[in-house]
Write a protein that holds these residues in place. Structure first.
Motif, PDB file in Angstrom:
ATOM      1  N   TYR A  22       0.845  -1.198   0.000  1.00 13.49           N
ATOM      2  CA  TYR A  22       0.000   0.000   0.000  1.00 13.49           C
ATOM      3  C   TYR A  22       0.878   1.246   0.000  1.00 13.49           C
ATOM      4  CZ  TYR A  22      -3.533  -3.382   1.387  1.00 13.49           C
ATOM      5  OH  TYR A  22      -4.355  -4.469   1.427  1.00 13.49           O
ATOM      6  N   GLU A  23       0.637   2.123  -0.945  1.00 13.44           N
ATOM      7  CA  GLU A  23       1.356   3.398  -1.003  1.00 13.44           C
ATOM      8  C   GLU A  23       0.322   4.513  -0.994  1.00 13.44           C
ATOM      9  OE1 GLU A  23       4.484   4.880  -0.951  1.00 13.44           O
ATOM     10  OE2 GLU A  23       3.285   6.695  -1.224  1.00 13.44           O
ATOM     11  N   LYS A  24       0.549   5.500  -0.135  1.00  9.98           N
ATOM     12  CA  LYS A  24      -0.486   6.548  -0.002  1.00  9.98           C
ATOM     13  C   LYS A  24      -0.531   7.476  -1.209  1.00  9.98           C
ATOM     14  CE  LYS A  24       2.201   9.812   2.744  1.00  9.98           C
ATOM     15  NZ  LYS A  24       2.398  10.469   4.003  1.00  9.98           N
TER      16      LYS A  24
ATOM     17  N   ILE B 187      21.094   9.535  -5.780  1.00 13.60           N
ATOM     18  CA  ILE B 187      21.299   8.620  -4.658  1.00 13.60           C
ATOM     19  C   ILE B 187      22.570   7.821  -4.913  1.00 13.60           C
ATOM     20  CG2 ILE B 187      19.861   6.733  -5.594  1.00 13.60           C
ATOM     21  CD1 ILE B 187      18.841   6.480  -2.629  1.00 13.60           C
ATOM     22  N   GLN B 188      23.290   7.559  -3.841  1.00 11.46           N
ATOM     23  CA  GLN B 188      24.524   6.778  -3.965  1.00 11.46           C
ATOM     24  C   GLN B 188      24.273   5.425  -3.309  1.00 11.46           C
ATOM     25  OE1 GLN B 188      28.043   9.360  -3.690  1.00 11.46           O
ATOM     26  NE2 GLN B 188      26.907  10.511  -2.173  1.00 11.46           N
ATOM     27  N   ILE B 189      24.607   4.380  -4.015  1.00  9.83           N
ATOM     28  CA  ILE B 189      24.423   3.031  -3.461  1.00  9.83           C
ATOM     29  C   ILE B 189      25.783   2.345  -3.464  1.00  9.83           C
ATOM     30  CG2 ILE B 189      23.237   0.808  -3.716  1.00  9.83           C
ATOM     31  CD1 ILE B 189      21.209   2.932  -3.136  1.00  9.83           C
TER      32      ILE B 189
ATOM     33  N   HIS C  39      19.872   8.415 -10.426  1.00 14.39           N
ATOM     34  CA  HIS C  39      18.702   9.228 -10.099  1.00 14.39           C
ATOM     35  C   HIS C  39      17.766   8.363  -9.249  1.00 14.39           C
ATOM     36  CE1 HIS C  39      15.358  11.953 -10.450  1.00 14.39           C
ATOM     37  NE2 HIS C  39      16.025  12.755 -11.268  1.00 14.39           N
ATOM     38  N   ARG C  40      17.223   8.934  -8.170  1.00 19.32           N
ATOM     39  CA  ARG C  40      16.326   8.139  -7.310  1.00 19.32           C
ATOM     40  C   ARG C  40      15.133   7.605  -8.096  1.00 19.32           C
ATOM     41  NH1 ARG C  40      16.643   9.239  -1.461  1.00 19.32           N
ATOM     42  NH2 ARG C  40      14.563   8.382  -1.382  1.00 19.32           N
ATOM     43  N   ALA C  41      14.631   8.420  -9.029  1.00 21.52           N
ATOM     44  CA  ALA C  41      13.464   7.983  -9.806  1.00 21.52           C
ATOM     45  C   ALA C  41      13.799   6.728 -10.615  1.00 21.52           C
ATOM     46  CB  ALA C  41      13.010   9.100 -10.733  1.00 21.52           C
TER      47      ALA C  41
END
Ligand SMILES: Cc1cc2nc3c(=O)[nH]c(=O)nc-3n(C[C@H](O)[C@H](O)[C@H](O)COP(=O)(O)OP(=O)(O)OC[C@H]3O[C@@H](n4cnc5c(N)ncnc54)[C@H](O)[C@@H]3O)c2cc1C
Length: 386
Positions: free
Chosen positions: A34-36, A47-49, A104-106
């Motif tokens: 579930y995502e609001k 983002i760095q992973i 990119h986070r997206a």
């Protein structure tokens, strides 16, 4: 319990929620997430992973097949904010099978969603969910204050302001750390930049390229007494951001002057929770342990949580024992990473001029005579296989 055919509810469609949905689905569970929000989208940011996160993404079947436009920087340069001169340079161990990626986070979220759907995860958008019951035989999730659904287990990955945490785990208030962070993306327009941290007095600024150098990701952090909300989507003023960092050298200020949209949020410390689970509801990611950003490890910790949680639940029959095992494994590690992150934040912001000079000379000395020390300093974080 074996996870095969178990009904798992996940609250939150961020990196932690999606990763845990995938991990459970891989063990054969029937997962509903579930995502609001009405669409699963991401804040515009990089983002760095590090290798520990990439290890989980690989095991979950996301990397490399589902990810695009990933950058693997060779190094990160630490520079003096004023002179633009390098203080030190840390090389990433890309060569030693310890990859470090920037993206990119997206793009990461898009990959996680595609992988989750490929495994049959039921993603229900526009669904504000809460846990209304957690007993010996399962938990109940109420969606949008109307329908109620039963699950064998609920994973609450509803982020740093988790309502599940507030309701079930008696959270104590968070404390504003008198630090604020600015975040912006701008098109590079052909300008090439290297991943760089500019170390200032009471502030620092990080920049790195995204999407094959087409975008520049910018994060500025400064000590500041004025309260700012703990929200990544809070709008800030580009002019104010520029003014606050106008004492930085012109290669920085020229870039800052191109920013038309910026987000601003406050950094808060959250007290450690006594427990991360209650019967059949368990916390994961920022909901369990919000992280400060100075080690860029919040998502990596959420990815590790997801892998460990699904694994111990699939292996250990008694659910209480399994959830305690998850918490024991994860709490020790996230606390250690959190402490390292706090220390890093202090180094980035030294305001005593003598101490600052001493720190910079020490860094230069280590870079020259003992480079492997800097390279391997965080291997205990990056080498970890969740
Ligand atoms: C600018 C910035 C840069 C960062 N850089 C890095 C980095 O380089 N590397 C790194 O590892 N980490 C980084 N982090 C930290 C990282 O982004 C977080 O730790 C990570 O996103 C946590 O994931 P999560 O899934 O636990 O929570 P979130 O990503 O916050 O996801 C929570 C989700 O739950 C949903 N939700 C909330 N309440 C409900 C509800 N009641 N019902 C349904 N859905 C709900 C929200 O809409 C959201 O989609 C950064 C953070 C920021 C802000």
């Amino acid at each position: 319990m074996t996870l095969l055919n178990k009904k798992i509810g996940v609250i939150g469609g961020g990196i932690g929620g999606l990763a845990s949905a995938i991990a459970f689905a891989k063990f054969g569970s029937q997962v509903t997430l579930y995502e609001k929000a009405l669409v699963i989208s991401e804040v515009g940011a990089g983002i760095q992973i590090s290798a520990n996160g990439i290890n989980v993404l690989t095991k979950l079947g996301i990397y490399p097949d589902y990810l695009k436009s990933v950058g693997f920087p060779k190094n990160i340069i630490f520079k003096d904010y004023k002179t633009d001169k390098a203080i030190t340079e840390i090389q990433h161990n890309q060569d030693l099978n310890l990859p470090y990626m920037q993206l990119h986070r997206a793009d990461l979220i898009e990959a996680l969603v595609a992988r989750a759907k490929s495994l049959g995860v039921n993603i229900v958008l526009g669904s504000k969910a809460k846990v209304i019951n957690s007993g010996d035989s399962g938990s109940k999730i109420k969606v949008n204050n109307s329908e109620v659904f039963d699950f064998d287990l609920t994973v609450a990955a509803d982020g740093m302001n988790s309502t599940v945490r507030q309701y079930w785990f008696g959270q104590r208030p968070s404390v504003f750390m008198k630090q604020i962070a600015w975040r912006a993306l701008i098109p590079s327009n052909g300008m090439s930049i290297e991943p760089t941290v500019y170390m200032g007095i009471n502030k620092h600024l990080v920049m790195y390229p995204l999407r094959n150098g087409k975008i520049i990701n910018i994060i500025g952090v400064q000590s500041n007494k004025n309260l700012a909300p703990e929200s990544w989507t809070n709008d800030g003023s580009p002019e104010k951001f520029y003014n606050e960092f106008s004492d930085f050298n012109t290669s920085v200020t020229n870039i800052l002057s191109d920013i038309t949209e910026v987000k601003l949020w406050g950094l808060y410390s959250h007290p450690t929770l006594k427990s991360w689970s209650h019967k059949n509801v368990v916390l994961l990611g920022d909901a369990a342990h919000p992280m400060l950003p100075f080690m860029a490890q919040g998502s990596c910790m959420a990815l590790e949580d997801a892998a460990v949680l699904a694994r111990v639940l699939n292996k250990i029959n008694n659910i209480d024992t399994a959830l305690k095992k998850y918490e024991n494994i994860r709490k020790k590690r996230v606390t250690a990473v959190q402490k390292t992150s706090i220390k890093n934040g202090k180094f980035f912001h030294i305001n005593n001029l003598i101490l600052r000079k001493f720190f910079h000379i020490t860094m230069l000395f280590i870079t020259k005579f003992h480079p492997s020390f800097l390279k391997s300093r965080y291997n205990w974080i990056y080498n970890y296989k969740a």
